[in-house]
Enzyme design. Sequence first.
Site, short mmCIF file in Angstrom:
data_model
loop_
_atom_site.label_atom_id
_atom_site.label_comp_id
_atom_site.label_asym_id
_atom_site.label_seq_id
_atom_site.Cartn_x
_atom_site.Cartn_y
_atom_site.Cartn_z
N SER A 116 -49.43 69.81 -59.22
CA SER A 116 -49.64 70.51 -57.95
C SER A 116 -51.11 70.79 -57.73
O SER A 116 -51.53 71.06 -56.62
CB SER A 116 -48.93 71.86 -57.97
N HIS A 137 -47.55 63.48 -55.35
CA HIS A 137 -47.15 64.89 -55.30
C HIS A 137 -45.98 65.06 -54.34
O HIS A 137 -46.12 64.88 -53.13
CB HIS A 137 -48.36 65.74 -54.88
N GLU A 149 -47.66 63.34 -51.27
CA GLU A 149 -49.12 63.27 -51.18
C GLU A 149 -49.60 62.26 -52.22
O GLU A 149 -49.27 62.40 -53.40
CB GLU A 149 -49.73 64.63 -51.56
N ASN A 188 -51.23 72.15 -50.93
CA ASN A 188 -51.32 73.41 -51.67
C ASN A 188 -52.63 74.14 -51.42
O ASN A 188 -52.69 75.37 -51.53
CB ASN A 188 -51.13 73.17 -53.16
N1 3HC Z 1 -29.53 66.11 -50.77
C1 3HC Z 1 -29.67 65.65 -49.52
N2 3HC Z 1 -29.76 66.47 -48.44
C2 3HC Z 1 -29.65 67.79 -48.64
C3 3HC Z 1 -29.48 68.32 -49.92
C4 3HC Z 1 -29.44 67.43 -51.02
N3 3HC Z 1 -29.32 67.84 -52.28
N4 3HC Z 1 -29.44 69.65 -49.80
C5 3HC Z 1 -29.57 69.95 -48.51
N5 3HC Z 1 -29.68 68.83 -47.80
C6 3HC Z 1 -29.90 68.71 -46.35
C7 3HC Z 1 -28.87 69.44 -45.52
O1 3HC Z 1 -27.78 68.61 -45.23
C8 3HC Z 1 -29.64 69.76 -44.26
O2 3HC Z 1 -29.74 68.60 -43.44
P1 3HC Z 1 -29.68 68.68 -41.83
O3 3HC Z 1 -30.87 69.51 -41.42
O4 3HC Z 1 -29.76 67.26 -41.38
O5 3HC Z 1 -28.38 69.36 -41.54
C9 3HC Z 1 -31.04 70.05 -44.77
O6 3HC Z 1 -31.13 69.36 -46.04
C10 3HC Z 1 -31.30 71.54 -44.97
O7 3HC Z 1 -30.37 72.03 -45.92
P2 3HC Z 1 -29.53 73.39 -45.73
O8 3HC Z 1 -29.02 73.48 -44.31
O9 3HC Z 1 -28.56 73.51 -46.83
O10 3HC Z 1 -30.59 74.51 -46.03
P3 3HC Z 1 -31.59 75.24 -45.07
O11 3HC Z 1 -31.44 74.88 -43.65
O12 3HC Z 1 -31.50 76.64 -45.50
O13 3HC Z 1 -32.99 74.61 -45.54
C11 3HC Z 1 -34.81 74.18 -46.96
C12 3HC Z 1 -33.38 74.66 -46.87
C13 3HC Z 1 -34.87 72.70 -46.62
C14 3HC Z 1 -35.26 74.39 -48.39
C15 3HC Z 1 -35.67 74.98 -45.92
O14 3HC Z 1 -35.47 76.34 -46.12
C16 3HC Z 1 -37.13 74.66 -46.04
O15 3HC Z 1 -37.61 73.66 -45.53
N6 3HC Z 1 -37.88 75.55 -46.74
C17 3HC Z 1 -39.29 75.35 -47.01
C18 3HC Z 1 -39.43 74.46 -48.20
C19 3HC Z 1 -40.88 74.17 -48.51
O16 3HC Z 1 -41.81 74.63 -47.86
N7 3HC Z 1 -41.08 73.39 -49.57
C20 3HC Z 1 -42.40 73.05 -50.05
C21 3HC Z 1 -42.76 73.98 -51.17
S1 3HC Z 1 -44.37 73.66 -51.77
C22 3HC Z 1 -44.15 72.49 -52.94
O17 3HC Z 1 -43.07 72.05 -53.23
C23 3HC Z 1 -45.38 71.99 -53.59
C24 3HC Z 1 -45.42 72.38 -55.04
O18 3HC Z 1 -46.55 71.78 -55.61
C25 3HC Z 1 -45.49 73.86 -55.24
#
Ligand code: 3HC
Length: 283
Positions: A116, A137, A149, A188
Amino acid sequence: MKNVGVIGGGTMGAGIAEVVAKSGSNVRVLERAEAVDAAQERIATSLARGVKAGKLSEEDSKAALDRVTVTTDIESFSDCELVVEAMPEIESLKLEYFHKLDEIVSPDAILATNTSSIPVIRLANATKHPERVLGMHFFNPVPVMNLVEIVTTLKVDPAVVEKVKTYASETLGKKTIESKDQAGFIVNALLVPYLLSAIRMYETGFASAEDIDEGMVNGCGHPMGPLRLADTVGLDVCLPIAESLYAEFSEPQYAPPVLLRRMVDAGYYGRKSGKGFYDYTKK
Ligand code: 3HC
């Protein structure tokens, strides 16, 4: 890519293994003996979630799972054309594995890191072929988040960069962006100071966790607020990223708040440990 390796079967490693397996490659995931079952379970659970969400068929999910082998044997990575390292953000650990992989895989295999925030060139320099090392990434949750990334270094071969970009976009179906090799890369470097600001705001007692998060969800249309996102990423992951950014830039916006350090000391890592800014043990 016929055979792809992933070093580490935690949240990110399991997610990367899942998307690679879904794309049709055989995947080997390296884990410690005591963590093999948990890594396998993580991949199976997420695939099942994908099936439930209508993203893939039962049959494709089973085929993907059959292509994954979680192993403790790094020697079995010898025929991998690409290995993605996804271990905890501990530089010495990553260096050790880059050194080992360099001895095991063929000289034209590509070695990528999902770090990260650690400058990729330091990991590349642990190998005899730094021109085949770059950053890939991914974002959490990997099967859902659309971005990879691609992090270039001063030594990477441009042909390797092109190959990995094409692989990530055409085979894995991800959007790619390209970043130079500085701590935090693009996402990040922007996201982490925002999360740290939210933690500072909460730390001073200025507003509740719920109100900070509701503010950003309802006022700015973010899918989740910064404190819930920090809990989801893992506070134990946020802390070393902040430390790397602060070490790189020496700017106060990257300095980890004391509360973040104390929560990590307490074992409050967020969603994965059941407690962070929110309590995840309650139904
Ligand atoms: N496989 C495939 N698809 C899946 C799945 C899986 N295991 N789990 C969920 N999905 C799909 C769902 O079907 C849904 O699809 P749709 O929009 O077409 O209906 C979509 O993904 C969203 O799932 P949910 O409806 O169950 O969940 P939410 O609507 O609550 O969304 C989330 C969950 C996608 C995590 C959303 O809250 C989000 O985008 N959060 C922000 C996440 C983020 O910012 N991540 C980056 C973090 S930083 C990082 O990772 C970098 C590192 O270096 C720290």
